[in-house]
Scaffold this motif. Structure first.
Motif, short mmCIF file in Angstrom:
data_model
loop_
_atom_site.label_atom_id
_atom_site.label_comp_id
_atom_site.label_asym_id
_atom_site.label_seq_id
_atom_site.Cartn_x
_atom_site.Cartn_y
_atom_site.Cartn_z
N TRP A 75 18.77 -41.58 -6.87
CA TRP A 75 17.92 -41.36 -5.80
C TRP A 75 17.82 -42.28 -5.00
O TRP A 75 17.82 -43.44 -5.15
N TRP A 76 17.07 -42.15 -3.60
CA TRP A 76 16.85 -43.03 -2.86
C TRP A 76 15.89 -42.67 -1.77
O TRP A 76 15.56 -41.55 -1.42
N ASN B 226 16.55 -47.84 -3.34
CA ASN B 226 16.39 -47.30 -4.69
C ASN B 226 16.20 -48.62 -5.74
O ASN B 226 16.29 -48.28 -7.16
N GLN C 67 10.25 -46.47 -8.80
CA GLN C 67 10.05 -45.13 -7.83
C GLN C 67 8.84 -44.86 -7.30
O GLN C 67 8.59 -44.44 -6.25
#
Lengths: 257, 257
Positions: B88-89, B156, B160
């Motif tokens: 994820w980013w 990332n 988060q």
């Protein structure tokens, strides 16, 4: 109008503009000559070229835009290949981009180009017309920039003198054919809506030139910016969903109430 | 204005526009949400993403253009790598593009972004400001699209939840900061010359978006055209040698008589 003689020139990477002319701010008109001495290409070859390029974007929305260019390139033989021939080739791109279609104008314009082609080889017109339709393709809109004309590149498998005559014939015939159309349409009364539609179509013209064509590569690798961007129209317009909304509604029936 | 919540979404290749709004033909304003189910990426991974994107091109030449977007991407772990983590980013691009500089406006806009950054990491603002200056670079003009702001991508390597808060903070602070500027400038009287200069600068905006940015790749590989081109201004203008002639004459003294 500008002269159409081919002039041996050089430096594909620098695109020095040696002559330019813009008779009116609302009409982009220019001619490129490159009378500079030959320079070495990226391959270590001495490279010369000549380009005659004209782009006219008339003010009146019912007068079409013309793009026309003739290119001649020549390189020396590679030094490490004794006896290898010089390389040379001709290129041409001519296309008519109206905002409104007058069938008689397009037929006139295309038939002049067909006549020029047919004087040299009957296969030229159908081949180069298809190349034109293929080249000026805006993939993201699945449409052409305009109504086409003729296009060829890397043409070197005919007699060189014959191709020079052909290039000269193309140059000599296309401008009078275009001028005839502009003379006929330039004083046609038009409304703001006609102008807005012309501007939207010129948005597509900008899209083709900046996303496709040779512009992106040249702009990113260097060169004099004005020489590249001068082919853009004076102004252009974008409106969200202008065409899409109607097309989408016609393709996909909606519940309107 | 639009809400700024992040919505998990999908299909980077299709760019379906699920929500759009244009309050005035002379103001390009839109918001993208992608609430579609996850699709498989080119790597065979299930991919979801969320983009909140806004572009405002005010009519008044002294009110600046704003571009702002926040992106969140997420893919499943590869099936052939058991135990591999999901990827994820976050990404963000925010830049202010005036046609005329009001130093107090730029300082205000930048300080709001610095405040948002400093709440999370003091290194964010200087790093992301530099990324912004580097990203919105028009190579062929050797200039930036505008005066910058902040930009980051592939972020990332922080917690988060922290990054989601940071993204939310960016989104929540930038629009009020921009609105304050527009409120101050929108009724300023302007002439045709001011408008013409704005239109020329918007030509540069079009050049950046169509030649650089992500647009060329997306347009060539497919996607809904309107979603990409909606970030363009309503209208733009190009004039040959407009700036070049003056700069050239200042750099290379000429014999004028």
């Amino acid at each position: 109008m500008a002269s159409h003689s081919l002039t041996l020139t050089s430096s594909p990477s620098s695109f020095n503009l040696c002559s330019s002319h813009r008779p009116h701010l609302s009409t982009n008109f220019f001619t490129l000559h490159f009378p500079c001495p030959g320079k070495r290409s990226g391959l270590g070859l001495r490279c010369s070229f000549s380009i005659e390029k004209e782009v006219l974007h008339p003010k009146n929305p019912v007068a079409p835009t013309l793009h026309f260019n003739i290119r001649y390139f020549e390189t020396d033989a590679p030094k490490d290949v004794p006896g290898a021939p010089r390389q040379w080739w001709f290129g041409n791109g001519t296309d008519l981009t109206p905002a409104y279609i007058f069938e008689e104008d397009v037929k006139h314009f295309d038939s002049i180009q067909k006549q020029a082609c047919d004087k040299f080889d009957p296969s030229f017109y159908p081949r180069f017309k298809k190349c034109c339709d293929d080249y000026f393709y805006i993939k993201h809109g699945d449409e052409r920039r305009g109504l086409g004309g003729i296009f060829f590149d890397d043409l070197n498998y005919y007699d060189q003198e014959m191709l020079l005559s052909f290039a000269t014939e193309c140059a000599s015939s296309v401008i009078p054919a275009y001028i005839l159309i502009v003379e006929k349409r330039k004083d046609t009364p038009f409304t703001e809506q006609h102008k807005a539609w012309q501007q939207l179509r010129r948005g597509r013209y900008v899209e083709f030139n900046l996303v496709y064509d040779h512009c992106p590569q040249i702009l990113k690798t260097g060169g004099r910016i004005e020489n590249i961007l001068v082919s853009l129209p004076l102004s252009a317009r974008w409106e969200y969903d202008h065409e899409w909304k109607l097309l989408d509604a016609c393709i996909n029936p909606k519940e309107w109430i």
